[in-house]
Write an enzyme that holds these catalytic residues in place. Structure first.
Site, PDB file in Angstrom:
ATOM      1  N   HIS A 112       0.788  -1.310   0.097  1.00 18.18           N
ATOM      2  CA  HIS A 112       0.090   0.028   0.085  1.00 18.18           C
ATOM      3  C   HIS A 112       0.881   1.213  -0.013  1.00 18.18           C
ATOM      4  O   HIS A 112       0.750   2.111  -0.666  1.00 18.18           O
ATOM      5  CB  HIS A 112      -0.872  -0.034   1.214  1.00 18.18           C
ATOM      6  CG  HIS A 112      -1.717   1.193   1.550  1.00 18.18           C
ATOM      7  ND1 HIS A 112      -2.755   1.445   0.607  1.00 18.18           N
ATOM      8  CD2 HIS A 112      -1.612   2.268   2.122  1.00 18.18           C
ATOM      9  CE1 HIS A 112      -3.233   2.734   0.969  1.00 18.18           C
ATOM     10  NE2 HIS A 112      -2.630   3.236   2.024  1.00 18.18           N
ATOM     11  N   ARG A 121       3.942  10.584  -5.767  1.00 26.49           N
ATOM     12  CA  ARG A 121       5.274  10.942  -6.042  1.00 26.49           C
ATOM     13  C   ARG A 121       5.949  10.087  -7.062  1.00 26.49           C
ATOM     14  O   ARG A 121       6.952   9.471  -6.964  1.00 26.49           O
ATOM     15  CB  ARG A 121       6.091  10.720  -4.715  1.00 26.49           C
ATOM     16  CG  ARG A 121       5.716  11.739  -3.585  1.00 26.49           C
ATOM     17  CD  ARG A 121       6.466  11.577  -2.182  1.00 26.49           C
ATOM     18  NE  ARG A 121       6.976  10.289  -2.076  1.00 26.49           N
ATOM     19  CZ  ARG A 121       5.908   9.382  -1.206  1.00 26.49           C
ATOM     20  NH1 ARG A 121       4.932   9.901  -0.666  1.00 26.49           N
ATOM     21  NH2 ARG A 121       6.381   7.961  -0.965  1.00 26.49           N
ATOM     22  N   GLU A 177     -10.364   1.412   3.614  1.00 24.71           N
ATOM     23  CA  GLU A 177      -9.162   0.754   3.940  1.00 24.71           C
ATOM     24  C   GLU A 177      -9.142  -0.396   4.508  1.00 24.71           C
ATOM     25  O   GLU A 177      -9.825  -0.510   6.003  1.00 24.71           O
ATOM     26  CB  GLU A 177      -8.227   1.879   4.777  1.00 24.71           C
ATOM     27  CG  GLU A 177      -7.708   3.008   3.893  1.00 24.71           C
ATOM     28  CD  GLU A 177      -6.787   4.051   4.376  1.00 24.71           C
ATOM     29  OE1 GLU A 177      -6.646   3.860   5.450  1.00 24.71           O
ATOM     30  OE2 GLU A 177      -6.061   4.594   3.607  1.00 24.71           O
ATOM     31  N   GLU A 179      -7.890  -2.874   7.100  1.00 27.20           N
ATOM     32  CA  GLU A 179      -6.962  -3.079   8.049  1.00 27.20           C
ATOM     33  C   GLU A 179      -7.328  -3.997   9.167  1.00 27.20           C
ATOM     34  O   GLU A 179      -8.429  -4.707   9.053  1.00 27.20           O
ATOM     35  CB  GLU A 179      -6.828  -1.663   8.762  1.00 27.20           C
ATOM     36  CG  GLU A 179      -6.390  -0.591   7.651  1.00 27.20           C
ATOM     37  CD  GLU A 179      -5.946   0.609   8.351  1.00 27.20           C
ATOM     38  OE1 GLU A 179      -5.341   0.676   9.461  1.00 27.20           O
ATOM     39  OE2 GLU A 179      -6.274   1.760   7.821  1.00 27.20           O
ATOM     40  N   ASP A 211     -10.722   1.946   7.948  1.00 25.89           N
ATOM     41  CA  ASP A 211     -10.354   3.141   8.012  1.00 25.89           C
ATOM     42  C   ASP A 211     -10.885   3.983   6.946  1.00 25.89           C
ATOM     43  O   ASP A 211     -10.280   4.244   5.915  1.00 25.89           O
ATOM     44  CB  ASP A 211      -8.955   3.397   8.252  1.00 25.89           C
ATOM     45  CG  ASP A 211      -8.574   4.595   8.805  1.00 25.89           C
ATOM     46  OD1 ASP A 211      -9.266   5.168   9.654  1.00 25.89           O
ATOM     47  OD2 ASP A 211      -7.451   4.908   8.526  1.00 25.89           O
ATOM     48  N   TYR A 222      -3.120  17.072   3.760  1.00 26.22           N
ATOM     49  CA  TYR A 222      -2.294  16.375   4.619  1.00 26.22           C
ATOM     50  C   TYR A 222      -1.031  16.902   4.779  1.00 26.22           C
ATOM     51  O   TYR A 222      -0.084  16.319   5.677  1.00 26.22           O
ATOM     52  CB  TYR A 222      -2.267  14.926   4.031  1.00 26.22           C
ATOM     53  CG  TYR A 222      -1.120  14.511   2.989  1.00 26.22           C
ATOM     54  CD1 TYR A 222      -0.092  14.129   3.360  1.00 26.22           C
ATOM     55  CD2 TYR A 222      -1.580  15.164   1.641  1.00 26.22           C
ATOM     56  CE1 TYR A 222       0.839  13.775   2.117  1.00 26.22           C
ATOM     57  CE2 TYR A 222      -0.508  14.733   0.600  1.00 26.22           C
ATOM     58  CZ  TYR A 222       0.808  14.269   1.013  1.00 26.22           C
ATOM     59  OH  TYR A 222       1.620  14.020  -0.119  1.00 26.22           O
ATOM     60  N   LYS A 231      -9.784  11.569   7.560  1.00 26.79           N
ATOM     61  CA  LYS A 231      -9.717  10.234   8.037  1.00 26.79           C
ATOM     62  C   LYS A 231     -10.727  10.199   9.264  1.00 26.79           C
ATOM     63  O   LYS A 231     -11.161   9.115   9.771  1.00 26.79           O
ATOM     64  CB  LYS A 231      -8.432  10.131   8.532  1.00 26.79           C
ATOM     65  CG  LYS A 231      -7.156  10.003   7.403  1.00 26.79           C
ATOM     66  CD  LYS A 231      -7.452   8.534   6.865  1.00 26.79           C
ATOM     67  CE  LYS A 231      -6.269   8.238   6.039  1.00 26.79           C
ATOM     68  NZ  LYS A 231      -6.326   6.852   5.531  1.00 26.79           N
ATOM     69  N   THR A 327      -3.525   0.168   5.727  1.00 26.24           N
ATOM     70  CA  THR A 327      -3.949  -0.785   4.662  1.00 26.24           C
ATOM     71  C   THR A 327      -3.176  -1.876   4.259  1.00 26.24           C
ATOM     72  O   THR A 327      -1.852  -1.730   4.171  1.00 26.24           O
ATOM     73  CB  THR A 327      -4.333   0.166   3.394  1.00 26.24           C
ATOM     74  OG1 THR A 327      -4.712   1.333   3.914  1.00 26.24           O
ATOM     75  CG2 THR A 327      -5.071  -0.657   2.370  1.00 26.24           C
TER      76      THR A 327
HETATM   77 CA    CA Z   1      -5.429   4.003   7.656  1.00 28.87          CA
END
Ligand code: CA
Length: 396
Positions: A112, A121, A177, A179, A211, A222, A231, A327
């Site tokens: 992830h 990026r 997500e 998890e 999540d 962020y 989130k 994740t």
């Molecule tokens: Ca998360």
């Protein structure tokens, strides 16, 4: 698995999941089955597991062993009181299993992390320089963690429109997500780190954890301080918590960690777990389909390393805290469903490759009416354990 349930006029209480039934542990205690373990049945008459969890691992193991004996086919322990102790799942309402003090979200799924790095990026190394040296995390929000089945309201927020201008409105990139959540079972005093050898003593059990994430809000907000409103509007946790000891048969050696982590994170003890994970999506008026299959062994960092790193500076964990793994994506890109990625961000590659759910239905991100269900099974040659699922349906 343990959870909090109510039925009829009974107040929320601690149950143990047995097939399609919740076993009422307060009643089992009042019948005297825990007398020699010196457990007050009142601990099971509480609306959260925290009191039971705080009794400590030796007590949990003793209760678990007693339940194994009582529930064995040949025991016939509850034949005369079946309807008093076993409540069918169709009659029960499940509640948030723990009073959560603090919630920390790790980023331990390396596939992830690499996928997100490649997306956002593209001209740099997909992993930031610190990734293979420490299990990175941020502090999340405990107040908005809800039990499986709770509807999830699409959040509003700021994000950039097509002209890169900030606008306010309902998130257009609502995601899940996949998890796991660790339920902390023991507190460490402020200032006293937990060593890697002791770390698993601090885990009461494991849950599935969704999540929920608003990618457009997250992307704009962020930097520089990390996740916030993208989130903290909701995370969903399963109603049932599997004690870590029940996952012992599924313990495996984790991935080779290169470079070797600093000594405080090193251990020769196998500390990863082999759990098959699935994400199911059900659009409104549509069949449910499996869109992803992966496994917890794809976590780069172990549960123990997360706890040790979290406390290495002296930070104190408390009973009932939740540590989520981040994740968990598998390594494979896939042209057809199910894929192996643990979020729509990755499965649709930020919306560039819509998922074909059926002839008439595609998805990039979640639309209102979609229900997402996470499921997990631990299996080997001898046995299989299904974890409690976590489901949530989107509305506006
Ligand atoms: Ca998360």
């Amino acid at each position: 698995m343990y959870g909090i349930f109510s039925y009829g006029i009974a107040s929320p209480r601690v149950g143990f999941k047995h097939g399609d039934y919740a076993l009422d542990l307060e009643v089992v205690g009042l019948l005297g089955y825990f007398n020699d373990l010196a457990i007050d049945p009142a601990v099971f008459a509480q609306p959260v597991l925290n009191g039971f969890i705080a009794l400590g691992k030796p007590t949990h193991l003793a209760v678990r062993q007693r339940l194994k004996e009582l529930l064995a086919d040949e025991a016939h322990a509850f034949d005369d009181v079946h309807d008093q102790v076993f409540i069918h799942q169709s009659r029960v309402q499940m509640h948030l299993p723990v009073r959560i003090g603090d919630y920390t979200d790790f980023y331990a799924g390396i596939h992830h992390a690499e996928n997100v790095g490649r997306m956002f990026r593209p001209n740099a190394d997909p992993l930031l320089p610190n990734y293979r040296h420490m299990p990175v995390a941020y502090h999340g929000r405990a107040s908005s963690i809800v039990v499986s089945g709770t509807p999830i309201r699409r959040p509003n927020g700021q994000f950039l429109d097509g002209d890169k201008q900030p606008v306010f409105g309902p998130s257009q990139k609502l995601d899940f997500e996949l998890e796991l959540g660790l339920v902390i079972g023991k507190s460490n005093p402020l200032g006293e780190p937990v060593s890697i050898a002791e770390a698993e003593d601090y885990i009461f059990g494991v849950t599935l954890f969704n999540d929920w994430s608003a990618r457009d809000i997250q992307r704009w907000e962020y930097q520089p301080l990390g996740p916030f409103l993208g989130k903290n509007f909701a995370s969903s946790i399963s109603a049932w918590v599997v004690p870590l000891a029940d996952l012992e048969p599924f313990r495996v050696v984790g991935p080779t960690q290169q470079p070797t982590p600093l000594p405080y994170l090193q251990s020769n003890h196998p500390a990863h777990f082999d759990l098959d994970l699935e994400v199911w999506l059900q659009p409104a008026d549509h069949d449910e389909i499996c869109i992803s299959r992966t496994n917890t062994r794809y976590l780069y960092w172990s549960f123990a390393q997360m706890i040790t790193h979290h406390t290495v500076n002296g930070c104190n964990l408390n009973v009932g805290d939740i540590l989520a793994t981040g994740t968990i994506s598998g390594p494979e890109a896939s042209d057809h469903l199910p894929g192996s990625y643990g979020s729509l961000l990755e499965l649709s590659w930020n919306g560039e490759h819509p998922l074909h759910i059926s002839e008439s239905v595609t998805r990039t991100f979640l639309v209102d009416g979609d229900q997402v269900t996470l499921r997990a099974t631990a299996r080997n040659k001898h046995k299989a354990i299904e974890l409690g699922e976590v489901a949530g349906k989107i509305y506006s």
